[in-house]
Write a protein that holds these residues in place. Structure first.
Motif, mmCIF file in Angstrom:
data_model
loop_
_atom_site.group_PDB
_atom_site.id
_atom_site.type_symbol
_atom_site.label_atom_id
_atom_site.label_comp_id
_atom_site.label_asym_id
_atom_site.label_seq_id
_atom_site.Cartn_x
_atom_site.Cartn_y
_atom_site.Cartn_z
ATOM 1 N N ALA A 142 0.840 -1.201 0.000
ATOM 2 C CA ALA A 142 0.000 0.000 0.000
ATOM 3 C C ALA A 142 0.876 1.253 0.000
ATOM 4 O O ALA A 142 0.580 2.236 -0.700
ATOM 5 C CB ALA A 142 -0.930 -0.003 1.203
ATOM 6 N N ALA A 143 1.957 1.225 0.783
ATOM 7 C CA ALA A 143 2.892 2.354 0.807
ATOM 8 C C ALA A 143 3.551 2.534 -0.556
ATOM 9 O O ALA A 143 3.688 3.667 -1.062
ATOM 10 C CB ALA A 143 3.951 2.135 1.879
ATOM 11 N N GLN A 144 3.944 1.427 -1.176
ATOM 12 C CA GLN A 144 4.533 1.511 -2.514
ATOM 13 C C GLN A 144 3.549 2.130 -3.498
ATOM 14 O O GLN A 144 3.924 2.970 -4.336
ATOM 15 C CB GLN A 144 4.938 0.114 -2.982
ATOM 16 C CG GLN A 144 6.046 -0.532 -2.172
ATOM 17 C CD GLN A 144 6.227 -1.998 -2.489
ATOM 18 O OE1 GLN A 144 6.234 -2.384 -3.665
ATOM 19 N NE2 GLN A 144 6.356 -2.841 -1.477
ATOM 20 N N THR A 145 2.299 1.735 -3.389
ATOM 21 C CA THR A 145 1.263 2.291 -4.263
ATOM 22 C C THR A 145 1.119 3.789 -4.068
ATOM 23 O O THR A 145 1.049 4.557 -5.037
ATOM 24 C CB THR A 145 -0.090 1.603 -3.980
ATOM 25 O OG1 THR A 145 0.039 0.191 -4.143
ATOM 26 C CG2 THR A 145 -1.162 2.123 -4.921
ATOM 27 N N LEU A 146 1.110 4.226 -2.811
ATOM 28 C CA LEU A 146 0.930 5.649 -2.522
ATOM 29 C C LEU A 146 2.096 6.486 -3.025
ATOM 30 O O LEU A 146 1.900 7.616 -3.503
ATOM 31 C CB LEU A 146 0.742 5.848 -1.012
ATOM 32 C CG LEU A 146 -0.575 5.313 -0.439
ATOM 33 C CD1 LEU A 146 -0.601 5.473 1.079
ATOM 34 C CD2 LEU A 146 -1.765 6.023 -1.068
ATOM 35 N N ALA A 173 11.596 15.063 -7.857
ATOM 36 C CA ALA A 173 10.664 14.595 -6.817
ATOM 37 C C ALA A 173 9.982 13.284 -7.211
ATOM 38 O O ALA A 173 10.011 12.312 -6.445
ATOM 39 C CB ALA A 173 9.634 15.677 -6.504
ATOM 40 N N PRO A 174 9.339 13.200 -8.386
ATOM 41 C CA PRO A 174 8.733 11.911 -8.747
ATOM 42 C C PRO A 174 9.761 10.811 -8.932
ATOM 43 O O PRO A 174 9.505 9.642 -8.598
ATOM 44 C CB PRO A 174 7.988 12.214 -10.052
ATOM 45 C CG PRO A 174 8.581 13.462 -10.574
ATOM 46 C CD PRO A 174 9.034 14.239 -9.390
ATOM 47 N N LEU A 175 10.929 11.156 -9.445
ATOM 48 C CA LEU A 175 12.005 10.175 -9.593
ATOM 49 C C LEU A 175 12.395 9.595 -8.245
ATOM 50 O O LEU A 175 12.555 8.376 -8.084
ATOM 51 C CB LEU A 175 13.214 10.841 -10.267
ATOM 52 C CG LEU A 175 14.429 9.960 -10.575
ATOM 53 C CD1 LEU A 175 14.083 8.904 -11.611
ATOM 54 C CD2 LEU A 175 15.581 10.820 -11.064
ATOM 55 N N ALA A 176 12.534 10.467 -7.243
ATOM 56 C CA ALA A 176 12.910 10.028 -5.897
ATOM 57 C C ALA A 176 11.809 9.159 -5.279
ATOM 58 O O ALA A 176 12.095 8.136 -4.641
ATOM 59 C CB ALA A 176 13.188 11.243 -5.013
ATOM 60 N N LEU A 177 10.549 9.559 -5.460
ATOM 61 C CA LEU A 177 9.433 8.808 -4.874
ATOM 62 C C LEU A 177 9.343 7.395 -5.451
ATOM 63 O O LEU A 177 9.163 6.415 -4.713
ATOM 64 C CB LEU A 177 8.119 9.552 -5.131
ATOM 65 C CG LEU A 177 7.912 10.847 -4.349
ATOM 66 C CD1 LEU A 177 6.729 11.631 -4.917
ATOM 67 C CD2 LEU A 177 7.683 10.553 -2.874
ATOM 68 N N VAL A 178 9.471 7.277 -6.757
ATOM 69 C CA VAL A 178 9.354 5.963 -7.397
ATOM 70 C C VAL A 178 10.560 5.084 -7.051
ATOM 71 O O VAL A 178 10.411 3.884 -6.804
ATOM 72 C CB VAL A 178 9.205 6.112 -8.925
ATOM 73 C CG1 VAL A 178 9.086 4.742 -9.584
ATOM 74 C CG2 VAL A 178 7.978 6.945 -9.260
ATOM 75 N N LEU A 254 2.976 5.571 -14.853
ATOM 76 C CA LEU A 254 2.911 5.640 -13.393
ATOM 77 C C LEU A 254 1.541 5.212 -12.873
ATOM 78 O O LEU A 254 1.439 4.462 -11.899
ATOM 79 C CB LEU A 254 3.237 7.059 -12.924
ATOM 80 C CG LEU A 254 4.694 7.504 -13.090
ATOM 81 C CD1 LEU A 254 4.839 8.998 -12.805
ATOM 82 C CD2 LEU A 254 5.612 6.712 -12.180
ATOM 83 N N TRP A 255 0.476 5.682 -13.503
ATOM 84 C CA TRP A 255 -0.867 5.306 -13.054
ATOM 85 C C TRP A 255 -1.115 3.806 -13.263
ATOM 86 O O TRP A 255 -1.770 3.158 -12.438
ATOM 87 C CB TRP A 255 -1.931 6.120 -13.787
ATOM 88 C CG TRP A 255 -2.034 7.551 -13.322
ATOM 89 C CD1 TRP A 255 -1.765 8.672 -14.051
ATOM 90 C CD2 TRP A 255 -2.426 8.002 -12.032
ATOM 91 N NE1 TRP A 255 -1.960 9.794 -13.285
ATOM 92 C CE2 TRP A 255 -2.370 9.415 -12.044
ATOM 93 C CE3 TRP A 255 -2.817 7.354 -10.861
ATOM 94 C CZ2 TRP A 255 -2.699 10.190 -10.933
ATOM 95 C CZ3 TRP A 255 -3.135 8.123 -9.745
ATOM 96 C CH2 TRP A 255 -3.083 9.517 -9.789
ATOM 97 N N LEU A 260 -1.428 -1.684 -10.673
ATOM 98 C CA LEU A 260 -0.904 -3.041 -10.478
ATOM 99 C C LEU A 260 -0.494 -3.261 -9.024
ATOM 100 O O LEU A 260 -0.744 -4.332 -8.447
ATOM 101 C CB LEU A 260 0.288 -3.286 -11.413
ATOM 102 C CG LEU A 260 -0.043 -3.374 -12.907
ATOM 103 C CD1 LEU A 260 1.238 -3.478 -13.733
ATOM 104 C CD2 LEU A 260 -0.956 -4.562 -13.189
ATOM 105 N N LYS A 261 0.128 -2.251 -8.418
ATOM 106 C CA LYS A 261 0.514 -2.381 -7.012
ATOM 107 C C LYS A 261 -0.722 -2.471 -6.112
ATOM 108 O O LYS A 261 -0.729 -3.225 -5.129
ATOM 109 C CB LYS A 261 1.382 -1.180 -6.599
ATOM 110 C CG LYS A 261 2.825 -1.225 -7.089
ATOM 111 C CD LYS A 261 3.602 -2.330 -6.401
ATOM 112 C CE LYS A 261 5.044 -2.390 -6.876
ATOM 113 N NZ LYS A 261 5.910 -1.387 -6.253
#
Length: 280
Positions: A142-146, A173-178, A254-255, A260-261
């Motif tokens: 769930a955390a990975q999904t968020l 920012a999105p690069l770091a999050l993923v 990303l979506w 999938l996650k």
């Protein structure tokens, strides 16, 4: 004079029924919700079965291919496979001596650092609360999904830069999050004792696959897993390439990965549990 009702001090009520006699009925009525909560607690604290759990880990390869393909095409850095990022960081450091400095130094460096920090935290989370416990796996995915959803929102709501060497926050920012969440898949493979299915390494899988002395055996589960891993990653990479060249862009990738996650979260919730001592 005859008194109707009970003689033990309880208040008399119509039809000769005392207030005390109603209490067990009330208690029985309230026991059902507690039993539901008890069953849910037992389910969530149970350890999931390893049997066929490799199917979920193999699905993670599709996510890895999807995200890495789109991210390298659009951002110029990997978010999962850190071998490539390490090489990019090396090339970026070399460009400090022979300018101009390669923008991949910053992008790949951020991805590599966030992946390492994520590995540190996800691994300790699993170890502290029991690696195979159902709620632990559900919370982890769930955390990975968020994290992917947060990255998708940034990409969706901001205007992408036309400069491929852009290193602003809308890229970093999105690069770091993923990259931070990508390690969760690898940590899960360790938790479930499928150490080869990290979803972030293929070189060792290729080596083990083609050096297997039973490569052409009719029944060989390890061979099947090793063959499925790069195949599924390739499928994800093709999808990521299609997204990055389409009007949906990396946001579409990303979506899709977030969806999938989320499916994996639901899968872990309903996954069979290891038999308990009572059941044995």
């Amino acid at each position: 004079m005859t008194t109707y009702g009970t003689t033990n001090g309880s208040a008399a009520v119509p039809n000769g029924t005392s207030g005390d006699e109603e209490q067990p009925l009330l208690r029985n009525g309230s026991s059902k919700p507690r039993s539901v909560v008890s069953r849910l607690r037992k389910q969530m604290t149970a350890e999931v079965s390893r049997s066929w759990a490799d199917v979920v880990l193999l699905l993670c390869y599709v996510v890895t291919g999807l995200l890495d393909s789109a991210s390298t095409q659009v951002w110029g850095a990997f978010v999962s496979m850190q071998t490539g990022n390490t090489v990019y960081v090396g090339l970026g450091l070399a460009s400090l001596i022979y300018p101009p400095t390669n923008a991949r130094l910053y992008k790949s460096g951020i991805s590599l650092v966030c992946f390492c920090v994520g590995s540190f935290l996800f691994a300790r989370f699993h170890r502290y609360f029991s690696p195979k416990r159902r709620w632990v796996l559900c919370v982890s995915f769930a955390a990975q999904t968020l994290f992917i959803v947060a990255a998708a929102l940034i990409v969706t709501l901001t205007k992408p830069s036309e400069d491929k060497d852009h290193v602003g926050w809308t890229v970093l920012a999105p690069l770091a999050l993923v990259a931070f969440q990508s390690c969760g898949q690898a940590v899960t493979s360790r938790a479930l004792k499928y150490n080869a299915l990290t979803s972030v390494v293929l070189t060792s899988i290729y080596c083990d696959l083609f050096s297997d002395q039973d490569l052409f055996a009719f029944q060989n589960a390890e061979r099947n897993r090793r063959a499925a891993a790069p195949t599924l990653l390739l499928v994800g990479a093709v999808l990521g390439g299609i997204f990055s060249h389409s009007s949906l862009g990396i946001a579409g990738a990303l979506w899709t990965a977030a969806t999938l996650k989320a499916i994996m979260v639901i899968t872990w919730f309903f996954w069979p549990a290891e038999p308990s001592d009572d059941e044995e």
